[in-house]
Design a protein around this motif. Structure first.
Motif, mmCIF file in Angstrom:
data_model
loop_
_atom_site.group_PDB
_atom_site.id
_atom_site.type_symbol
_atom_site.label_atom_id
_atom_site.label_comp_id
_atom_site.label_asym_id
_atom_site.label_seq_id
_atom_site.Cartn_x
_atom_site.Cartn_y
_atom_site.Cartn_z
ATOM 1 N N ALA A 73 73.489 -50.389 15.108
ATOM 2 C CA ALA A 73 74.074 -49.269 15.837
ATOM 3 C C ALA A 73 74.489 -48.158 14.889
ATOM 4 O O ALA A 73 74.308 -46.972 15.183
ATOM 5 C CB ALA A 73 75.272 -49.755 16.656
ATOM 6 N N LYS A 77 70.390 -46.813 15.931
ATOM 7 C CA LYS A 77 69.529 -47.552 16.844
ATOM 8 C C LYS A 77 70.310 -47.960 18.093
ATOM 9 O O LYS A 77 71.437 -48.454 17.993
ATOM 10 C CB LYS A 77 68.982 -48.819 16.168
ATOM 11 C CG LYS A 77 68.204 -48.570 14.896
ATOM 12 C CD LYS A 77 66.915 -47.811 15.160
ATOM 13 C CE LYS A 77 66.084 -47.664 13.884
ATOM 14 N NZ LYS A 77 64.840 -46.899 14.126
ATOM 15 N N LYS A 78 69.720 -47.743 19.235
ATOM 16 C CA LYS A 78 70.331 -48.205 20.478
ATOM 17 C C LYS A 78 70.203 -49.718 20.517
ATOM 18 O O LYS A 78 69.088 -50.251 20.612
ATOM 19 C CB LYS A 78 69.648 -47.560 21.676
ATOM 20 C CG LYS A 78 70.385 -47.794 22.983
ATOM 21 C CD LYS A 78 69.769 -46.981 24.109
ATOM 22 C CE LYS A 78 70.590 -47.140 25.387
ATOM 23 N NZ LYS A 78 70.002 -46.364 26.502
ATOM 24 N N ARG A 124 76.467 -46.627 20.608
ATOM 25 C CA ARG A 124 75.091 -47.133 20.633
ATOM 26 C C ARG A 124 75.004 -48.660 20.609
ATOM 27 O O ARG A 124 73.915 -49.209 20.413
ATOM 28 C CB ARG A 124 74.249 -46.552 19.481
ATOM 29 C CG ARG A 124 73.988 -45.060 19.605
ATOM 30 C CD ARG A 124 73.150 -44.538 18.449
ATOM 31 N NE ARG A 124 73.885 -44.598 17.202
ATOM 32 C CZ ARG A 124 74.684 -43.646 16.764
ATOM 33 N NH1 ARG A 124 74.844 -42.544 17.457
ATOM 34 N NH2 ARG A 124 75.333 -43.786 15.617
ATOM 35 N N TYR A 157 66.160 -50.869 24.829
ATOM 36 C CA TYR A 157 66.888 -50.811 23.563
ATOM 37 C C TYR A 157 65.931 -50.799 22.366
ATOM 38 O O TYR A 157 64.837 -51.351 22.419
ATOM 39 C CB TYR A 157 67.834 -52.016 23.428
ATOM 40 C CG TYR A 157 69.019 -51.939 24.369
ATOM 41 C CD1 TYR A 157 70.178 -51.257 24.018
ATOM 42 C CD2 TYR A 157 68.964 -52.549 25.624
ATOM 43 C CE1 TYR A 157 71.255 -51.187 24.887
ATOM 44 C CE2 TYR A 157 70.036 -52.472 26.507
ATOM 45 C CZ TYR A 157 71.177 -51.788 26.121
ATOM 46 O OH TYR A 157 72.246 -51.697 26.983
#
Length: 238
Positions: A73, A77-78, A124, A157
């Motif tokens: 995160a 990055k999700k 995130r 994701y």
């Protein structure tokens, strides 16, 4: 995808996560190194989901999985942390959220995925806790519905981190490994046992798991101060 904000105990925050609290510590850098190694562990496809497991209990795999989720995160990055340990779950305690609904609820009941996704304190980073502990964890994890759940999560994701039970204790890790692009085994250096690790590796290989590395947890100070985690990429046959 709208997630359930979830109930949080008033006045509480997530438990101590070293990647968040000590971002410049050596151990935090090790987590970022693991993140980089995962990124380059496959030349054929992107790694969008990684399962963290261990040979036996008390190796620290849940702590490693939680810190890795935060590390992803932090990299923009999700990320989703999925607590698939339906026997001894810990993510709801780590992130101080309720566990009245979660993965077990999602598999058993016909409810929208969004109802069990909980936001965390970290931008995130979302979380799906285990949900109530079922009497038949292995049967739930072998249900075809889990395949469609994982497909949706990996579509939504950038990275899904899966916390799995130890491989030698129950069959859950083998069942879950087919829903992960890569598997990382966590072992505690003090209790490290080569025979157990090889046995766990063989079981995962029989399940068709893509083992991409091993994390050594709890290295002693003489190796390097604060260096509690180290990553070894799984050697590949030539």
């Amino acid at each position: 995808m709208e997630m359930n904000r979830g109930h949080r105990d008033e006045g509480t925050r997530p438990r101590y996560l070293v990647v968040d609290k000590q971002p410049h510590a050596t151990v935090s850098e090790q987590f970022r190194t693991i993140r980089t190694n995962i990124m380059y562990s496959s030349v054929n496809r992107d790694i969008r989901s990684v399962l963290f497991t261990s040979d036996m209990a008390s190796a620290g795999k849940s702590t490693v999985a939680a810190n890795m989720a935060v590390a992803y995160a932090q990299a923009g990055k999700k990320t989703l942390l999925l607590d698939a340990d339906l026997r001894r779950p810990t993510s709801h305690e780590t992130f101080r959220v309720d566990n009245r609904t979660g993965l077990s609820t999602l598999i058993v009941n016909d409810i929208p995925l969004e109802e069990v996704i909980k936001a965390t304190e970290f931008e995130r980073l979302d979380l799906i806790t285990s949900g109530p502990i079922p009497p038949n964890p292995a049967e739930l994890l072998s249900a075809p519905k889990l395949d469609s759940i994982m497909l949706r999560l990996m579509t939504h994701y950038d990275m899904v981190i899966i916390d799995s039970p130890p491989v030698l204790s129950v069959t859950d890790g083998q069942l879950l490994s087919k829903n992960a692009n890569g598997v990382i085994m966590v072992t505690n250096v003090e209790n490290n046992n080569r025979e157990r690790l090889n046995e766990a590796k063989d079981l995962l290989n029989k399940a068709g798991a893509n083992i991409i590395g091993i994390v050594l947890n709890g290295r002693s100070p003489e190796y390097k101060k604060d260096n509690q985690y180290h990553y070894y990429q799984e050697p590949r046959a030539t």
